[in-house]
Enzyme design. Structure first.
Site, mmCIF file in Angstrom:
data_model
loop_
_atom_site.group_PDB
_atom_site.id
_atom_site.type_symbol
_atom_site.label_atom_id
_atom_site.label_comp_id
_atom_site.label_asym_id
_atom_site.label_seq_id
_atom_site.Cartn_x
_atom_site.Cartn_y
_atom_site.Cartn_z
ATOM 1 N N CYS A 109 105.331 7.548 6.312
ATOM 2 C CA CYS A 109 105.253 8.444 5.250
ATOM 3 C C CYS A 109 106.825 9.497 5.516
ATOM 4 C CB CYS A 109 103.880 9.586 5.008
ATOM 5 S SG CYS A 109 104.037 10.664 3.842
ATOM 6 N N HIS A 151 97.934 5.295 -0.703
ATOM 7 C CA HIS A 151 98.633 6.254 0.208
ATOM 8 C C HIS A 151 99.052 7.491 -0.839
ATOM 9 C CE1 HIS A 151 101.517 7.292 3.273
ATOM 10 N NE2 HIS A 151 101.963 8.178 2.593
ATOM 11 N N GLU A 152 99.721 7.056 -1.808
ATOM 12 C CA GLU A 152 100.482 8.276 -3.037
ATOM 13 C C GLU A 152 99.259 8.899 -3.372
ATOM 14 O OE1 GLU A 152 103.334 8.547 -2.404
ATOM 15 O OE2 GLU A 152 103.905 6.599 -1.196
ATOM 16 N N HIS A 155 98.022 11.763 -1.524
ATOM 17 C CA HIS A 155 99.066 13.030 -1.517
ATOM 18 C C HIS A 155 98.512 13.969 -2.785
ATOM 19 C CE1 HIS A 155 102.085 12.498 1.323
ATOM 20 N NE2 HIS A 155 102.376 11.133 1.046
#
Ligand code: NI
Length: 204
Positions: A109, A151-152, A155
């Site tokens: 990341c 993953h994004e 966020h």
């Protein structure tokens, strides 16, 4: 709108531990999407992803508190073994369904410099959200694209991959990983020992 990456000011990266990265981001009002300001922020987000060498970047990573990310991969030094992923923007994205089957991979990341984590997530996801024109889009993702999307997406809820770590030994410095051939045979696990960056493993 200024689309010349050479002339854009690239924002600094917001890093692990900064409060603005650890809280949920606000949904985008779809009426905003056609505005010059919003379109310019999309351009900046993509330029920041390229500048920092990411294969995905979420708005809160550049200090923009909005449920927006982009991803895409032609070729990456950070993930040399990954398959290409077409570039796309996602606005107000949703994960509609996720497979029960899971897989493992080394995640990195931009907001967690110098580290990689061996992380388990669903192997495939059905997702939806708005594109950069405000059109609703649905997609079934598998492979590395499914991983990058998840993953994004995390966020936008203030979650970074270290919060997805099963065991502390699965968080490893880049410096150590570059010497993987020197690791003990099953360190930190059988799958982790042998899986190149950008590849997925059915075993942990
Ligand atoms: Ni990230």
């Amino acid at each position: 709108m200024n689309e010349d990456p050479q002339r854009l000011t690239i924002p600094r990266l917001v890093l692990l531990g900064e409060p603005s990265l650890m809280r949920p981001s606000d949904a985008v009002d779809p009426c905003e999407i056609a505005t010059d300001d919003f379109r310019q922020q999309l351009v900046v987000l993509k330029a920041a992803m390229a500048h920092y060498g990411g294969i995905g970047i979420a708005a809160p990573q550049i200090g923009w508190n909005a449920r927006v990310f982009c991803l895409g991969l032609d070729e990456s030094e950070r993930y040399p073994d990954a398959d290409p992923i077409p570039f796309s923007y996602w606005i107000n994205p949703r994960i509609e369904t996720a497979s029960e089957t899971t897989c493992w991979t080394w995640e990195g990341c931009l907001s967690v410099p110098g580290m990689r984590g061996w992380i388990q997530r669903p192997s495939s996801v059905s997702v939806s959200g708005l594109d950069q024109t405000g059109q609703e889009r649905w997609m079934d993702l598998s492979g590395f694209a499914a991983r990058v999307f998840q993953h994004e997406f995390d966020h936008l809820d203030g979650i970074l991959y270290p919060q997805r770590i099963d065991q502390s030994k699965y968080l490893v410095s880049d410096a150590l990983i570059s010497q993987r051939e020197l690791w003990a045979p099953d360190f930190p696990s059988k799958g982790a020992r042998h899986t190149p960056f950008g590849d997925l493993s059915p075993i942990g």
